[in-house]
Design an enzyme around this catalytic site. Structure first.
Site, PDB file in Angstrom:
ATOM      1  N   LYS A   1       0.807  -1.224   0.000  1.00 50.27           N
ATOM      2  CA  LYS A   1       0.000   0.000   0.000  1.00 50.27           C
ATOM      3  C   LYS A   1       0.846   1.283   0.000  1.00 50.27           C
ATOM      4  O   LYS A   1       0.442   2.287  -0.572  1.00 50.27           O
ATOM      5  CB  LYS A   1      -0.955   0.013   1.199  1.00 50.27           C
TER       6      LYS A   1
ATOM      7  N   ASP B   1     -10.087   3.201   1.604  1.00 50.67           N
ATOM      8  CA  ASP B   1     -10.239   2.531   2.906  1.00 50.67           C
ATOM      9  C   ASP B   1     -10.972   3.426   3.913  1.00 50.67           C
ATOM     10  O   ASP B   1     -11.777   2.936   4.714  1.00 50.67           O
ATOM     11  CB  ASP B   1      -8.869   2.148   3.483  1.00 50.67           C
TER      12      ASP B   1
END
Ligand code: ATR
Length: 283
Positions: free
Chosen positions: A72, A109
């Protein structure tokens, strides 16, 4: 199984390992229900080849990728353009490949986290009371950025290694404070939400020992871990009568805007992807 044609749009998820991911279950159920000529596949890429893998996709052979552990942070550094929320989280969970060879990095997210609260704790107001976040990795940083954008004015990052919590507080500004795990009880006073953004609680890892009872009775307790769905942390919160939000709802919440980015339309209504995911988890 979707019929694959020469025009099939391909998206996927890249991680290492990636076999555990539930994302293909969610996206392929939506694709089938919407009758989209598209497919969503997992890519297990060794870390030393991640950069060449992403760069090789420039030009749009894939429409986009979800990015999971451990990529990420590095995904962000490979992108030509980065959304504000990905910049704040210092992590990307979505890459979109433009036809000109560009890579756009986004982070959904935080949207997933807020959506999970909206669905499972509908009365919760992120601006009404302090928010406590356990952990100081990418997941915690993203959660803090999301609550900041939702109007929270007192965010308390609590971490075993307090120096990492201080880094996030320094980056995100004066409404974010840093606390050691040994001070958790004090930091829980008056909070409206408590979020576990540590990796503790994952199947096979150690559990988290914090005094959840020090939170107010109405505090919403959330765990980003969804395997198991009812983590020891959430089980403890439930035993104390706290309302809870689970990590699976966050996973679904991040997938909805990702699907839109990959396939150009919202997921179809009426598909119970949560039930499908629970089935895939073997519960
Ligand atoms: P991510 O980027 O996915 O959030 P990470 O950077 O590895 O992952 O962060 C994991 C977090 O879980 C860290 O905050 C870690 O605490 P430290 O910074 O002190 O290492 C926390 N963590 C992991 N296991 C833990 C445990 N058993 N007890 C308390 N905190 C734990």
């Amino acid at each position: 199984m979707t019929k694959i044609t020469g025009a099939t749009k391909v998206a996927g998820v890249v991680g290492h390992p990636v076999a555990h991911t539930l994302s293909p279950t969610l996206h392929n159920a939506w694709l089938a229900a919407a009758g989209i000529d598209g497919v969503y596949v997992p890519f297990n890429v060794f870390p030393e080849h991640f950069a060449s893998f992403i760069n090789g996709l420039r030009g749009g052979s894939l429409s986009g990728l979800n990015v999971t552990v451990p990529f990420k942070t590095v995904a962000l550094t490979l992108a030509d353009e980065v959304s504000e929320r990905a910049r704040l989280a210092q992590a990307a969970n979505v890459l979109v490949f433009g036809p000109e060879g560009t890579v756009f990095a986004d982070n959904t997210d935080g949207l997933g986290l807020l959506a999970a609260f909206a669905i499972q704790a509908p009365g919760f107001d992120p601006a009404a009371a302090p928010v406590a976040i356990l952990g100081a990795g990418g997941a915690a940083r993203g959660a803090a950025a999301a609550f900041l954008s939702a109007g929270a004015t007192d965010i308390r990052i609590i971490n075993r290694t307090v120096a990492r919590a201080r880094e996030i507080a320094a980056d995100l500004g004066p409404t974010v404070s840093a606390h050691g795990l040994d001070q958790a009880g004090r930091a829980f006073a008056g909070v409206g939400a408590l979020i576990n953004a540590t990796s503790a609680g994952l199947s096979g890892s150690g559990s988290l020992d914090v005094p959840i009872a020090a939170t107010p009775a109405t505090c919403v307790v959330m765990d980003m871990v969804y395997k198991p769905l009812l983590t020891p942390f959430l089980a403890q919160a439930r035993a104390l009568g706290r309302p809870t939000v689970d990590g699976l709802e966050m996973l679904i919440g991040q997938a909805i805007p990702a699907f839109r980015a990959f396939f150009g339309q919202a997921p179809p209504d009426g598909i119970d992807v949560r039930a499908l995911a629970i089935q895939a988890l073997g519960l």
